[in-house]
Design a protein around this motif. Structure first.
Motif, PDB file in Angstrom:
ATOM      1  N   PRO A   1      29.321 -19.145  46.814  1.00 31.54           N
ATOM      2  CA  PRO A   1      29.221 -17.885  46.062  1.00 31.54           C
ATOM      3  C   PRO A   1      30.575 -17.388  45.561  1.00 31.54           C
ATOM      4  O   PRO A   1      30.663 -16.849  44.451  1.00 31.54           O
ATOM      5  CB  PRO A   1      28.598 -16.925  47.077  1.00 31.54           C
ATOM      6  CG  PRO A   1      27.810 -17.813  47.985  1.00 31.54           C
ATOM      7  CD  PRO A   1      28.649 -19.049  48.115  1.00 31.54           C
TER       8      PRO A   1
ATOM      9  N   PHE B   1      26.729 -13.740  38.594  1.00 30.15           N
ATOM     10  CA  PHE B   1      27.318 -14.383  39.767  1.00 30.15           C
ATOM     11  C   PHE B   1      28.571 -13.659  40.244  1.00 30.15           C
ATOM     12  O   PHE B   1      29.022 -13.873  41.351  1.00 30.15           O
ATOM     13  CB  PHE B   1      27.657 -15.848  39.464  1.00 30.15           C
ATOM     14  CG  PHE B   1      26.479 -16.760  39.478  1.00 30.15           C
ATOM     15  CD1 PHE B   1      26.033 -17.326  40.670  1.00 30.15           C
ATOM     16  CD2 PHE B   1      25.784 -17.055  38.324  1.00 30.15           C
ATOM     17  CE1 PHE B   1      24.947 -18.165  40.704  1.00 30.15           C
ATOM     18  CE2 PHE B   1      24.688 -17.892  38.338  1.00 30.15           C
ATOM     19  CZ  PHE B   1      24.267 -18.446  39.531  1.00 30.15           C
ATOM     20  N   SER B   2      29.155 -12.819  39.381  1.00 28.30           N
ATOM     21  CA  SER B   2      30.364 -12.131  39.803  1.00 28.30           C
ATOM     22  C   SER B   2      30.082 -10.709  40.271  1.00 28.30           C
ATOM     23  O   SER B   2      30.994  -9.991  40.651  1.00 28.30           O
ATOM     24  CB  SER B   2      31.382 -12.098  38.656  1.00 28.30           C
ATOM     25  OG  SER B   2      30.894 -11.268  37.626  1.00 28.30           O
TER      26      SER B   2
ATOM     27  N   HIS C   1      27.494 -13.714  34.224  1.00 34.73           N
ATOM     28  CA  HIS C   1      28.273 -12.682  34.913  1.00 34.73           C
ATOM     29  C   HIS C   1      27.589 -12.150  36.166  1.00 34.73           C
ATOM     30  O   HIS C   1      28.253 -11.599  37.039  1.00 34.73           O
ATOM     31  CB  HIS C   1      28.579 -11.540  33.947  1.00 34.73           C
ATOM     32  CG  HIS C   1      29.582 -11.917  32.912  1.00 34.73           C
ATOM     33  ND1 HIS C   1      29.743 -11.241  31.726  1.00 34.73           N
ATOM     34  CD2 HIS C   1      30.482 -12.931  32.877  1.00 34.73           C
ATOM     35  CE1 HIS C   1      30.696 -11.812  31.005  1.00 34.73           C
ATOM     36  NE2 HIS C   1      31.147 -12.844  31.675  1.00 34.73           N
TER      37      HIS C   1
ATOM     38  N   ARG D   1      33.775 -15.035  36.503  1.00 36.18           N
ATOM     39  CA  ARG D   1      34.851 -14.204  35.976  1.00 36.18           C
ATOM     40  C   ARG D   1      35.584 -14.916  34.844  1.00 36.18           C
ATOM     41  O   ARG D   1      36.086 -14.281  33.917  1.00 36.18           O
ATOM     42  CB  ARG D   1      35.837 -13.857  37.099  1.00 36.18           C
ATOM     43  CG  ARG D   1      35.735 -12.389  37.461  1.00 36.18           C
ATOM     44  CD  ARG D   1      36.441 -12.072  38.742  1.00 36.18           C
ATOM     45  NE  ARG D   1      35.481 -11.548  39.701  1.00 36.18           N
ATOM     46  CZ  ARG D   1      35.774 -11.209  40.940  1.00 36.18           C
ATOM     47  NH1 ARG D   1      37.005 -11.355  41.401  1.00 36.18           N
ATOM     48  NH2 ARG D   1      34.844 -10.733  41.730  1.00 36.18           N
TER      49      ARG D   1
ATOM     50  N   SER E   1      31.576 -16.913  41.726  1.00 32.67           N
ATOM     51  CA  SER E   1      32.059 -15.635  41.189  1.00 32.67           C
ATOM     52  C   SER E   1      33.344 -15.853  40.389  1.00 32.67           C
ATOM     53  O   SER E   1      33.559 -15.211  39.362  1.00 32.67           O
ATOM     54  CB  SER E   1      32.265 -14.623  42.309  1.00 32.67           C
ATOM     55  OG  SER E   1      33.473 -14.889  42.991  1.00 32.67           O
TER      56      SER E   1
ATOM     57  N   PHE F   1      27.909 -11.743  47.124  1.00 31.91           N
ATOM     58  CA  PHE F   1      27.497 -12.287  45.833  1.00 31.91           C
ATOM     59  C   PHE F   1      26.085 -12.853  45.972  1.00 31.91           C
ATOM     60  O   PHE F   1      25.900 -14.054  46.189  1.00 31.91           O
ATOM     61  CB  PHE F   1      28.475 -13.369  45.381  1.00 31.91           C
ATOM     62  CG  PHE F   1      29.874 -12.864  45.161  1.00 31.91           C
ATOM     63  CD1 PHE F   1      30.159 -11.980  44.125  1.00 31.91           C
ATOM     64  CD2 PHE F   1      30.900 -13.246  45.996  1.00 31.91           C
ATOM     65  CE1 PHE F   1      31.441 -11.511  43.924  1.00 31.91           C
ATOM     66  CE2 PHE F   1      32.189 -12.781  45.800  1.00 31.91           C
ATOM     67  CZ  PHE F   1      32.462 -11.909  44.765  1.00 31.91           C
TER      68      PHE F   1
ATOM     69  N   ARG G   1      28.785  -7.981  42.854  1.00 36.02           N
ATOM     70  CA  ARG G   1      28.473  -7.859  44.274  1.00 36.02           C
ATOM     71  C   ARG G   1      27.193  -7.054  44.453  1.00 36.02           C
ATOM     72  O   ARG G   1      26.908  -6.144  43.695  1.00 36.02           O
ATOM     73  CB  ARG G   1      29.612  -7.169  45.015  1.00 36.02           C
ATOM     74  CG  ARG G   1      30.800  -8.083  45.222  1.00 36.02           C
ATOM     75  CD  ARG G   1      31.946  -7.343  45.872  1.00 36.02           C
ATOM     76  NE  ARG G   1      33.143  -8.167  45.874  1.00 36.02           N
ATOM     77  CZ  ARG G   1      33.427  -9.039  46.840  1.00 36.02           C
ATOM     78  NH1 ARG G   1      32.618  -9.158  47.871  1.00 36.02           N
ATOM     79  NH2 ARG G   1      34.530  -9.768  46.780  1.00 36.02           N
TER      80      ARG G   1
END
Lengths: 633, 633
Positions: free
Chosen positions: B333, B349-350, B347, B341, B337, B358, B352
């Motif tokens: 994760p 995945f980035s 996005h 980024r 992220s 994540f 929280r």
């Protein structure tokens, strides 16, 4: 600018166009004008085709008491035909009284009040569903009797036929009476010929039959009253559908009532002859239940042998039974739309589809009858005990309603008319009670549970819509709308073309606009003031003429701080409308949607049900275009 | 006014609260400060636990050539331990160079450019997934070796463990190193004790073992080079995970680099001793593959008998293997992220989660490794050929990156450091090639296909985001937002409180408001003008100060006429913003939603992607309240 469609939408649309067809104007669904003979095929298939399972239902019950009990087939059938005659004359009266179409729901609503009408409606819903299931199961039974190798695929064949009927009805082609005429005539005259041949000079009476006898090899027992009543109840499944002509009077050519009454009589005579003829043959050849062979298939094979005539009529029976199932698709969706218009079902049921059909009702009927077919494994015998109760409840209620109708209106000879319908009501009421008692443990209890549940559903939906009407003040003239100052909040993720679009829209609505930006703080950052300063400087360089509020949060969600900010704003600006404009980026292809964060959806959900806040997305169309994305498709 | 929640939402929320927990502040996820011994349990479990499948992987390959080939276990293991030592010294250098945490992606991005870094990233994604699958499969293998009756439930147990690990990580508890300490210590010292006992004085060497030998009963064949290389490749799966300490330097107490380097050495020595000890015992007892018994289980049973010590260590192995799978949940994760980024992954995945984890990356890893476990039926042997290729690709790239790094920076003794990393890069690069060649047909081709596919995904996502950036003008200062006249269209179904709300909102936004009402014509109606007149009269009685346009349609859809009306309007009012305000009724309970028609959704869909139109719902809250609805719940 023409509406744009993503490719996924376009594929969905063309699939729909092939299966369902293009939208239709209301007038394109021309109502047909039919003659009495066409009326038999358009409105009476449900009743006529019940010869495929009615006599069988009697024989299955009697056989339980041994071969000797089968002698009772003929007297019981005579009683059923007697009831049929009473019904035919009762319904000829209904046609006179309600030439606009007198379904049990409408008649009992007009004469007996809304409670009785809901009982009628719930019973009809149950029986429309059962008609579909029984007809398809019996049709597939005729097919597998003729071609025993198809037996293992019974349920898939049932579901396939159901799917085809559903699709035809979604296309709006369910009611083309003329297309039904040929198979109906082959069916009627084929069966009559088989009966005559069988009575006079059977060709194949010694043909060996597939399967083995399911008659118990015990001696004749004393045949109890309950057994006779059970057999009678089961056989009455042959009478379902005689009400359909009275419901469909508006379809006939002028003079409508006369033609419809003629059709009703024609139906009564034809159905009566078929039932009596089959019963006589069954008795003559001591037909009993047989594995993999319906009673009708045995009679047909004994009469004409398993040759071309047998196969032709067997296939025709499958077709007309499927068409009989189809007539329920004409009935239930219309009933559901009436219930929805009276606020007893969700309004969706009263909306016509692009093809001018009540798609929700069609779908609901398909799902319910499909579930039923799967539950009983496509076995007609398991459905018979549930069947006819609903129809006979409807019979009783509409006959009773007619008695009240004659009593109120007092036309010429009203006393004579009221007597006919009174006898009809009494007989069918008695039959309903007999059904409930004799078939209760065999499955009728399901109906006793289902009907009140449907009534409860209708009442709950109605109570909700009434409360909604009151709450919305429908029927009363509401206060005049008035303009109030508007405060527009625009949550931004940064400075971009989409932010500019949203702020333009906001400034067009109001001079009072606040831009909001959320900063999520990581524990490492200790430069909150600095970030603030930088963001404000960047904002000043743009100078969009709108203040920027920077919200800080230590939590991960950016939605909660925005909601809290709006809460505070609302407290400080009582009496102002708050509008939240969320800039969203709309990619040109649907599959790119997952690359964007859907703050608009989350924010909308968080603010859902806040009466003074309007949340709107301001779309910015994004051309991903060019290199890479087109080429690779 | 506090936000209202429907009951369904509330149930969803409390279920989530129990399983996942309440939102956390960023600082509540305190970063732990660990010591070298704790570092073994927090960062090295993946490497240490590979003794559970590494030696077995060698033996399974060699056994194919007959019992005699098993003598090669020891020399091959010695080669692997040699490679381990090179890696340990290389990674101690990585720690010096990147005390901020030097994953292969970051190191190769800094030194070798973005292409190499994407190769590293794709390889790591594949291997993180494989680590989860291999560790869980091997852990369940240890369990079913100890308790053979559990064998049939292998896949469900695998999925259950995976689900538990996923849930822990979604709660943000995946990284509690201290909780891992005890099982790690039992595992290390238990295995060391078993090795010592086995070498010195086995207690149970004559214990009968469950299962039967899977050794082919053929004579010793000539052992080819390819076989040795295959066995070596398979055994190198024991070296995956030695990079984890270098990635996790920031977790250590100060002085971080010193402590991390000490941990790396500790790992190297421990893992080396375990591998050599197990290989010596395998050779001593001629251990071969056996049905339902892992090699490690056989060695343990031979050494201490199938008694309490055997069961204790077996269970511990299952636990630490599950914890080893857990370390991938710490890695992938974070990697995802970083990729998000850098615009190589969506996005999402980035972002929280409320628990500061994540969640998207955790979910993706769980789904991919779960699919893998199901695909191979929880069989470790089938996964081994795919394994280690990705990790060794990462090794090679980060060692090469370090050589470039030293060459660029030229610190003291840079030449010596570059040599160590150069040897590491050359050796691991050679190993990667050996893996590809020797395991290609056995499954490595899957990796050869998967890695480029992931790279393609990264590049496509990146290209899209770049196009989006350009299209949105991010980074450039957009033109200033400007106010334009607004034209508000309000589609109504009738006069009600909700219509009044929507018109109030509309009048607050603009003086230019048009109400629209759609009349669907049935062919029977021939009083179109009359209806129009009636509607307009009713409207005049209300006199909301807004004109009403009545639109007529013969089609069933009310949306198309509204869209067509807006199209016309847009042509006539170039340069004006068009806002469509749809009055919607929001029931107080979610389940009542299906009782309302969702014209807002259909209209929004039909107007989706029209850049100059904003569609907003104006909610009217509906209290169904009172009689009926509360009572029956």
């Amino acid at each position: 600018m023409p509406p744009r469609r993503s490719r996924a939408q376009a594929v969905g649309h063309s699939l729909r166009a092939v299966l369902i067809g293009a939208p239709l104007r209301a007038r394109e669904l021309a109502s047909e004008q039919i003659t009495p003979v066409e009326g038999l095929s358009a409105l009476s298939l449900d009743a006529l085709t019940s010869v495929a399972y009615g006599p069988e239902a009697i024989i299955v019950i009697l056989a339980a008491a041994g071969a000797g009990a089968l002698d009772l087939v003929l007297p019981i059938t005579i009683a059923i035909v007697g009831l049929l005659m009473i019904l035919v004359f009762s319904y000829r009266q209904v046609i006179d009284a309600y030439p606009g179409g007198g379904g049990a729901y409408a008649v009992s609503r007009a004469n007996l009040g809304h409670r009785a009408s809901l009982v009628a409606a719930a019973s009809l819903v149950v029986d429309y569903t059962l008609t579909v299931a029984v007809s398809i199961a019996a049709g597939v039974g005729a097919l597998t009797s003729a071609f025993p190798s198809l037996s293992p695929a019974t349920v898939p064949i049932c579901i396939g036929i159901l799917a085809a009927i559903t699709l035809l009805n979604l296309r709006g082609l369910g009611a083309s009476a003329r297309a039904f005429l040929l198979p109906t005539m082959i069916f009627i005259f084929g069966l009559l010929a088989i009966i005559v041949v069988g009575l006079v000079h059977p060709l194949g009476a010694h043909t060996p039959l597939p399967g083995h006898s399911l008659l118990p090899t015990k001696d004749l027992q004393a045949v109890g009253v309950l057994l006779v009543l059970k057999a009678f109840s089961a056989g009455c499944s042959a009478l379902t559908g005689v009400e359909a002509i009275a419901n469909g009077v508006p379809l006939f050519k002028q003079p409508r009532a006369v033609r419809a009454k003629r059709t009703e009589l024609l139906l009564g005579v034809t159905l009566g002859m078929l039932l009596l003829g089959l019963a006589a043959l069954a008795r003559q050849w001591h037909i009993g239940p047989r594995s993999g062979q319906t009673v009708l298939s045995q009679i047909m094979a004994m009469s004409v042998g398993r040759h071309w005539a047998y196969y032709l009529v067997s296939l025709t029976i499958t077709v007309v039974l499927a068409l009989a199932a189809n007539t329920s698709f004409g009935g239930l969706p219309v009933l559901a739309s009436l219930l929805a218009r009276d606020n007893y079902l969700p309004h969706l049921f009263s909306l016509r589809d692009d093809r001018q059909v009540f798609a929700t009702g069609i779908g609901a009927l398909a799902v319910m009858s499909g579930a039923l077919l799967v539950a009983v494994n496509g076995n007609t015998d398991k459905l018979i005990p549930l069947y006819a109760i609903g129809v006979f409840t409807g019979f009783t209620l509409s006959q009773t309603g007619l008695v009240v109708h004659w009593w109120r209106d007092r036309p010429a000879r009203w006393w004579y008319r009221a007597t006919i319908n009174g006898v009809g009501a009494a007989t069918t009421g008695l039959a309903t009670v007999i059904f409930l008692v004799s078939k209760f443990t065999a499955g009728a209890w399901v109906v006793v549970v289902a009907v009140p549940l449907f009534i409860l559903l209708f009442l709950r939906v109605h109570a909700y819509y009434e409360a909604a009407r009151r709450s919305l003040g429908i029927g009363r003239v509401p206060p005049k709308p008035e303009s109030r100052p508007i405060l527009v909040v625009v949550p931004l993720a940064g400075i971009s073309r989409s932010a500019q679009r949203a702020l333009s829209e906001a400034l067009s609505m109001s001079a009072h606009v606040i831009a909001v930006r959320v900063m999520v703080e990581q524990p490492e950052d200790e430069r909150r003031a600095e970030t603030d300063h930088e963001l404000q400087e960047e904002w000043q360089r743009w100078a969009p003429g709108v203040p920027l509020h920077v919200l800080h949060t230590e939590f991960a969600s950016v939605v909660h701080p925005i909601v809290a900010f709006i809460d505070d704003l609302q407290k400080g600006h009582q009496g102002e409308h708050i509008v939240v404009l969320v800039p969203v980026v709309v990619p040109d292809r649907l599959r790119y949607l997952f690359l964007h964060n859907h703050i608009d959806a989350v924010l909308g959900r968080a603010l859902r049900g806040r009466p003074d806040i309007v949340v709107a997305k301001v779309p910015t169309l994004l051309a991903s275009g060019g290199r890479g994305s087109r080429k690779h498709d």
